[in-house]
Write a protein that holds these residues in place. Sequence first.
Motif, mmCIF file in Angstrom:
data_model
loop_
_atom_site.group_PDB
_atom_site.id
_atom_site.type_symbol
_atom_site.label_atom_id
_atom_site.label_comp_id
_atom_site.label_asym_id
_atom_site.label_seq_id
_atom_site.Cartn_x
_atom_site.Cartn_y
_atom_site.Cartn_z
ATOM 1 N N ASN A 138 -10.475 -24.842 -37.268
ATOM 2 C CA ASN A 138 -11.196 -24.368 -38.455
ATOM 3 C C ASN A 138 -10.978 -22.872 -38.665
ATOM 4 O OD1 ASN A 138 -12.354 -26.741 -39.382
ATOM 5 N ND2 ASN A 138 -14.284 -26.434 -38.316
ATOM 6 N N ILE A 139 -11.114 -22.098 -37.607
ATOM 7 C CA ILE A 139 -10.991 -20.641 -37.717
ATOM 8 C C ILE A 139 -9.596 -20.233 -38.181
ATOM 9 C CG2 ILE A 139 -10.894 -18.514 -36.326
ATOM 10 C CD1 ILE A 139 -13.314 -19.706 -34.734
ATOM 11 N N LEU A 140 -8.576 -20.946 -37.723
ATOM 12 C CA LEU A 140 -7.194 -20.563 -38.037
ATOM 13 C C LEU A 140 -6.585 -21.346 -39.200
ATOM 14 C CD1 LEU A 140 -5.795 -20.139 -34.407
ATOM 15 C CD2 LEU A 140 -6.758 -18.388 -35.933
ATOM 16 N N ASP A 141 -7.364 -22.200 -39.844
ATOM 17 C CA ASP A 141 -6.859 -23.009 -40.954
ATOM 18 C C ASP A 141 -6.435 -22.105 -42.119
ATOM 19 O OD1 ASP A 141 -6.619 -24.712 -43.275
ATOM 20 O OD2 ASP A 141 -7.825 -26.212 -42.221
ATOM 21 N N LYS A 142 -5.180 -22.236 -42.537
ATOM 22 C CA LYS A 142 -4.638 -21.413 -43.632
ATOM 23 C C LYS A 142 -5.308 -21.706 -44.973
ATOM 24 C CE LYS A 142 -0.059 -20.826 -41.627
ATOM 25 N NZ LYS A 142 1.384 -21.085 -41.776
ATOM 26 N N ASN A 143 -5.872 -22.895 -45.118
ATOM 27 C CA ASN A 143 -6.501 -23.268 -46.388
ATOM 28 C C ASN A 143 -7.856 -22.610 -46.602
ATOM 29 O OD1 ASN A 143 -4.397 -25.044 -47.238
ATOM 30 N ND2 ASN A 143 -5.159 -26.533 -45.752
ATOM 31 N N TYR A 144 -8.476 -22.145 -45.530
ATOM 32 C CA TYR A 144 -9.766 -21.474 -45.669
ATOM 33 C C TYR A 144 -9.541 -20.008 -46.008
ATOM 34 C CZ TYR A 144 -12.056 -25.574 -43.663
ATOM 35 O OH TYR A 144 -12.516 -26.845 -43.430
ATOM 36 N N THR A 162 -24.174 -20.556 -37.430
ATOM 37 C CA THR A 162 -23.436 -21.454 -38.318
ATOM 38 C C THR A 162 -22.401 -20.626 -39.067
ATOM 39 O OG1 THR A 162 -25.390 -22.852 -38.616
ATOM 40 C CG2 THR A 162 -23.620 -23.098 -40.238
ATOM 41 N N GLN A 163 -21.174 -21.130 -39.064
ATOM 42 C CA GLN A 163 -20.070 -20.508 -39.790
ATOM 43 C C GLN A 163 -19.590 -21.538 -40.807
ATOM 44 O OE1 GLN A 163 -16.438 -20.175 -37.500
ATOM 45 N NE2 GLN A 163 -15.806 -18.349 -38.633
ATOM 46 N N MET A 164 -19.690 -21.194 -42.087
ATOM 47 C CA MET A 164 -19.215 -22.097 -43.137
ATOM 48 C C MET A 164 -17.947 -21.528 -43.753
ATOM 49 S SD MET A 164 -22.695 -23.512 -44.937
ATOM 50 C CE MET A 164 -21.840 -24.844 -45.770
ATOM 51 N N PHE A 165 -16.987 -22.413 -43.981
ATOM 52 C CA PHE A 165 -15.693 -22.038 -44.536
ATOM 53 C C PHE A 165 -15.545 -22.593 -45.947
ATOM 54 C CE2 PHE A 165 -15.172 -22.696 -39.970
ATOM 55 C CZ PHE A 165 -14.556 -21.522 -39.569
#
Length: 175
Positions: A138-144, A162-165
Amino acid sequence: MTLLILFLLFVQDNKPEIRIPDLEQQIHKLIDVHRKANDRNSMAWDDTLAVLARAHSEDMAKRGYFKHVNPEGLSPMKRAEAAGYKSCQLIGENIYQNNLYSRVITEKKRTTYDWNSMYKIAATTIKGWMDSPSHRQNILDKNYTGEGIGIAFGPDDKVYITQMFCGADAEAQVK
């Protein structure tokens, strides 16, 4: 010498002041460091996502659960939609439970705490996420492209994070 020992015990036992917005920003900055180290663009801070993330953390702390889906069955996407947030094609979420202290020491009926600093809470949260394949993804997802982080302290000195992308579906952008 006795005064010095008493002073050190007193200082050690003082619960540090941790401002939630500062801790949220510290985590955001550390996320950015990891994204840059992995050739990813920075994620923009999204105030609305931060409010939604904080509300989820507060809800978990208040009602004593630790899940992505709340007791009413609302997922991160459904919680965002219920709040009227429709700016994202993709919504992702990481959660983490940390602690305000790392250990408790009881000697001669006196209890002291090793309180964690704001930086230690942020660093151990990031380490926990980066050591978990799904959270790291999630943290490294290019789409976020955007994120909001929300934190609440529980009555038992637990820290709910909580971290929301927010992002766009890469396949939908190509069509």
